[in-house]
Design a protein around this motif. Structure first.
Motif, PDB file in Angstrom:
ATOM      1  N   UNK A   3      39.002  67.854  15.601  1.00 33.27           N
ATOM      2  CA  UNK A   3      39.097  69.265  15.233  1.00 33.27           C
ATOM      3  C   UNK A   3      40.131  69.984  16.101  1.00 33.27           C
ATOM      4  N   UNK A   4      40.154  69.647  17.378  1.00 35.82           N
ATOM      5  CA  UNK A   4      41.071  70.277  18.327  1.00 35.82           C
ATOM      6  C   UNK A   4      42.007  69.203  18.888  1.00 35.82           C
ATOM      7  N   UNK A   5      43.248  69.165  18.444  1.00 31.89           N
ATOM      8  CA  UNK A   5      44.167  68.079  18.824  1.00 31.89           C
ATOM      9  C   UNK A   5      44.458  68.012  20.316  1.00 31.89           C
ATOM     10  N   UNK A   6      44.193  69.087  21.075  1.00 33.73           N
ATOM     11  CA  UNK A   6      44.500  69.040  22.507  1.00 33.73           C
ATOM     12  C   UNK A   6      43.555  68.107  23.266  1.00 33.73           C
ATOM     13  N   UNK A   7      42.438  67.732  22.655  1.00 34.38           N
ATOM     14  CA  UNK A   7      41.493  66.808  23.291  1.00 34.38           C
ATOM     15  C   UNK A   7      41.894  65.392  22.914  1.00 34.38           C
ATOM     16  N   UNK A   8      42.252  64.604  23.898  1.00 37.00           N
ATOM     17  CA  UNK A   8      42.697  63.233  23.668  1.00 37.00           C
ATOM     18  C   UNK A   8      41.827  62.280  24.476  1.00 37.00           C
ATOM     19  N   UNK A   9      41.358  61.254  23.809  1.00 39.11           N
ATOM     20  CA  UNK A   9      40.456  60.298  24.452  1.00 39.11           C
ATOM     21  C   UNK A   9      41.110  59.632  25.656  1.00 39.11           C
ATOM     22  N   UNK A  10      42.423  59.381  25.593  1.00 35.61           N
ATOM     23  CA  UNK A  10      43.103  58.673  26.681  1.00 35.61           C
ATOM     24  C   UNK A  10      43.010  59.429  27.997  1.00 35.61           C
ATOM     25  N   UNK A  11      42.902  60.761  27.944  1.00 33.44           N
ATOM     26  CA  UNK A  11      42.835  61.556  29.173  1.00 33.44           C
ATOM     27  C   UNK A  11      41.533  61.360  29.925  1.00 33.44           C
ATOM     28  N   UNK A  12      40.526  60.829  29.275  1.00 38.87           N
ATOM     29  CA  UNK A  12      39.213  60.672  29.901  1.00 38.87           C
ATOM     30  C   UNK A  12      38.947  59.234  30.342  1.00 38.87           C
TER      31      UNK A  12
END
Length: 724
Positions: A632-641
């Protein structure tokens, strides 16, 4: 002379009197029972035995599902059943009209939900009918107990209709074995234990009942049985969204019968009557409505219905036109094909038919093409591992192909139906773990046919007449008897193992309510009741209009047990709203606080299992809120976590974005102060690691309550200071 003879009695009369009263009565052919009388007595005895066996299976099926009530208490299990229980109370206490018009303001704040038009009401209507019937006869049973015990009750009903369906498709011996199998099979028990108040509790009975009526109609050509199948299908549409399987399986079976040359007027009557009445009945369900005639998931049924009408018309025309029918037939086929294509194009252009392949149904058809995180995040929607088949079906997995072999060998209308049911259910059972529930009954039926047919072959081969024995020799007969004894002993051992396996699985795996956890410590049972402790705190220590945010897994339970407003719940109808909650969990405290204030959230709840080793906590689920929020919100990326090595970690090697997220902070707040024996402070027993960040403060939220075993952690959202 005649008078004197009559007075003393004639010799014939004396002989008759002597024969009637004397002990040496001679039997004549007239005194022997007739063949019809003998068959009637045998049939009566056989029916009595079958009746007693079915009654015993019903009792066993009911009692086997009571482990949870005996071990814990009479409570509602899992997550979805809590909403069903809450909706049932509304229906029972406020009435049917109020239920259908119920707009629930406690859920999906600030959107709400029109429950009466977004739910399958069959389970609630059934429970309400049972409740009012019992009270009419002055049995003051609480609605909670009705809801707890309805699943075991319908499990017994399923065993009965399984017997009837298998008997119609094969014979009564296989029917009894199938009823015995389905009464205790773990794949069905998983959704029918006491307290499992979910739609599947009555849906499996409705599926088998529909199939039973349809098969009877195909065998007899009776329109009455077709009407019965349509009524059973109507009940299924009210009960569960799995009715889609029925309305696609029966057209596939009917079309297959036409292709292999087994078309008959009986099939025409059965399917035509079922489709017309079943479609009209399904329109009565508000949640389904006109989707029954315009949805792409229902298109197989009207197409096969039209083909049947065309086939029947061609038969009628052939009987009247004779040799001149060939040219007419070709023109009719061309006209029909062009008409269907034209209607489909027009419907597609007008938007009447939607061919967008989304949702759970098309996910089952092609699971590899699924790109919707909210569907993929549900564990029971994952592909079934091969171990689950042996876990939930035991050795029936090995006997099912045997039954399919005999069905292929001896084709009848009933055996072809079981083959169609078995093949399609096997595919869907492999695609989705949840659908082993649909596979279990047909596995029991086909396995029962395999057992019944195999035993009958060995026993029939061992029981020979004297003439056959003299022709083939005594040795061959002895070998046949030995083989029959070995086969019977082997199946008896397998049946014993099956009963033990099913009982153990039911007791240990499927009779533990997820809301109450159990562990063994030093040979003693330890109960973790943190869920109810946390929900009770919310009910007694928060304002009646308080809004609670959590991940969607716990929405139904909070609304039912705490009677508080929730932001999202297990209905998962609004992906963007759930994505917003995922964004809150994945964001920093400052970014999350802005969203919390916009949604007017008062409390934030998370589930944490690192203290006691509970693996189904929110930290283990955290990647799914990240993925759903990222959709829903493209700024959230799994790779960052993830860590630099691409690993999901909570120790010192975890990513800074993860350790700064609200999920991490709310779960591990003050956890670094906890000292357990033999491990360093802040040691997570689930992840088997010492957390990487211990000393941090919360500025926008404050800890309100933590349960005894740190499982439920509730935080209060601080209010912004007044502007002076």
């Amino acid at each position: 002379m005649r008078n004197r003879g009559k007075g003393k009695g004639s010799p014939k009369e004396k002989d008759a009197t002597k024969s009637e009263s004397g002990p040496s009565k001679k039997l004549t052919l007239d005194d022997l029972p007739t063949v019809e009388e003998t068959k009637l007595k045998e049939t009566t005895a056989q029916m009595m035995i079958i009746f007693l066996v079915l009654v015993m299976l019903y009792v066993v099926s009911f009692c086997l599902r009571l482990f949870s009530v005996i071990r814990y208490e009479s409570i509602i299990h899992e997550f979805d059943p809590h909403f069903n229980f809450r909706a049932t109370k509304t229906l029972v206490y406020d009435g049917v009209e109020a239920f259908y018009n119920w707009f629930d303001t406690l859920v999906w704040y600030p959107l709400g939900r029109w429950v009466g038009h977004t739910v399958y009401p069959g389970l609630m209507l059934t429970s309400g009918a049972i409740y009012h019937t019992l009270h009419f006869f002055h049995f003051p049973i609480d609605i909670r107990n009705v809801c707890v015990f309805i699943a075991p009750l319908f499990a017994g009903n399923t065993a009965l209709v399984t017997y009837i369906l298998t008997k119609d498709c094969w014979d009564s011996g296989a029917g009894l074995i199938a009823a015995a199998f389905v009464a205790v099979v773990p794949g069905y028990i998983s959704r029918s234990v006491a307290g499992s108040y979910d739609n599947e509790a009555i849906a499996i009975f409705a599926i088998i009942n529909t199939f039973m009526g349809f098969v009877k109609s195909v065998k007899t050509g009776s329109m009455m049985w077709a009407c019965y199948a349509a009524i059973a299908y109507c009940y299924m549409v009210h009960a569960w969204g799995g009715y889609i399987y029925i309305i696609n399986l029966l057209p596939v079976y009917t079309y297959g019968m036409v292709l292999i040359g087994r078309y008959s007027h009986r099939l025409y009557v059965a399917y035509s009557t079922f489709y017309v009445l079943g479609t009209l009945f399904s329109l009565l369900v508000p949640f389904v409505g006109f989707a029954a005639v315009i949805s792409n998931t229902h298109m197989a049924a009207p197409i096969v219905f039209a083909l049947l009408q065309f086939h029947n018309l061609m038969d009628f025309m052939r009987s009247h036109f004779g040799d001149h029918f060939g040219a007419f037939f070709k023109k009719a086929v061309y006209f029909l094909v062009l008409s269907c294509v034209g209607l489909f194009v027009v419907a597609l252009a007008l938007g009447i038919v939607d061919i967008t392949k989304t949702g759970r149904f098309f996910y089952m058809l092609n699971p590899a093409a699924n790109t919707i995180p909210i569907i993929a995040s549900i564990s029971e929607h994952q592909a079934t591992p091969w171990t689950s088949f042996f876990f939930d079906l035991s050795f029936l997995v090995l006997l099912m192909p045997v039954g399919m072999f005999f069905c292929f060998k001896e084709w009848t209308d009933g055996s072809i139906f079981l083959l169609t049911y078995g093949i399609t259910a096997t595919y869907f059972g492999c695609v989705m773990t949840r659908l082993i529930l649909v596979l279990a009954p047909v596995t029991c039926m086909l396995a029962a046919i395999g057992v019944s047919r195999t035993l009958s072959l060995f026993i029939r081969d061992s029981v020979r007449s004297k003439e056959d024995e003299s022709e083939r020799g005594v040795g061959g007969n002895i070998v046949s008897k030995v083989m029959a004894i070995i086969c019977t002993g082997l199946f008896s051992a397998l049946f014993l193992f099956y009963v033990v396996h099913c009982t153990w699985i039911t007791s240990e795996a499927y009779s533990s309510p997820s809301i109450i956890l159990q562990a063994n410590h030093g040979g003693q049972r330890v109960i973790f009741d943190d869920y109810r402790e946390g929900y009770f705190w919310l009910q007694t220590n928060t304002a009646p209009d308080a809004k609670i945010m959590s991940w969607w897994d716990y929405g139904y339970q909070m609304a039912s047990m705490s009677n508080r407003t929730t932001i999202v719940d297990n209905n998962t109808w609004n992906n963007s709203h759930i994505g917003t909650v995922g964004r809150c969990l994945a964001s920093s405290e400052e970014d999350c606080y802005r969203i919390l204030r916009k949604l007017d959230v008062d409390y934030f709840l998370v589930i944490f299992g690192g203290f006691i080793g509970y693996s189904s906590d929110d930290i283990n689920k955290f990647l799914w809120p990240i993925r759903i929020g990222g959709s829903v919100y493209p700024m959230i990326k799994e790779r960052d976590y993830l860590s630099d090595q691409g690993e999901y970690r909570v120790d010192s090697g975890a990513s800074k974005r993860l350790m700064n997220s609200m999920m991490y902070k709310m779960c591990y707040y003050r956890f670094g102060e906890v000292q357990n024996y033999g491990v360093p402070p802040g040691y997570d027993r689930v992840r088997n690691a010492e957390i990487g960040r211990k000393d941090f403060k919360l500025t926008k939220i404050q800890e309100a309550f933590t349960t005894e075993h740190w499982m439920v952690r509730i935080y209060k959202v601080r209010k912004e200071p007044n502007r002076g």
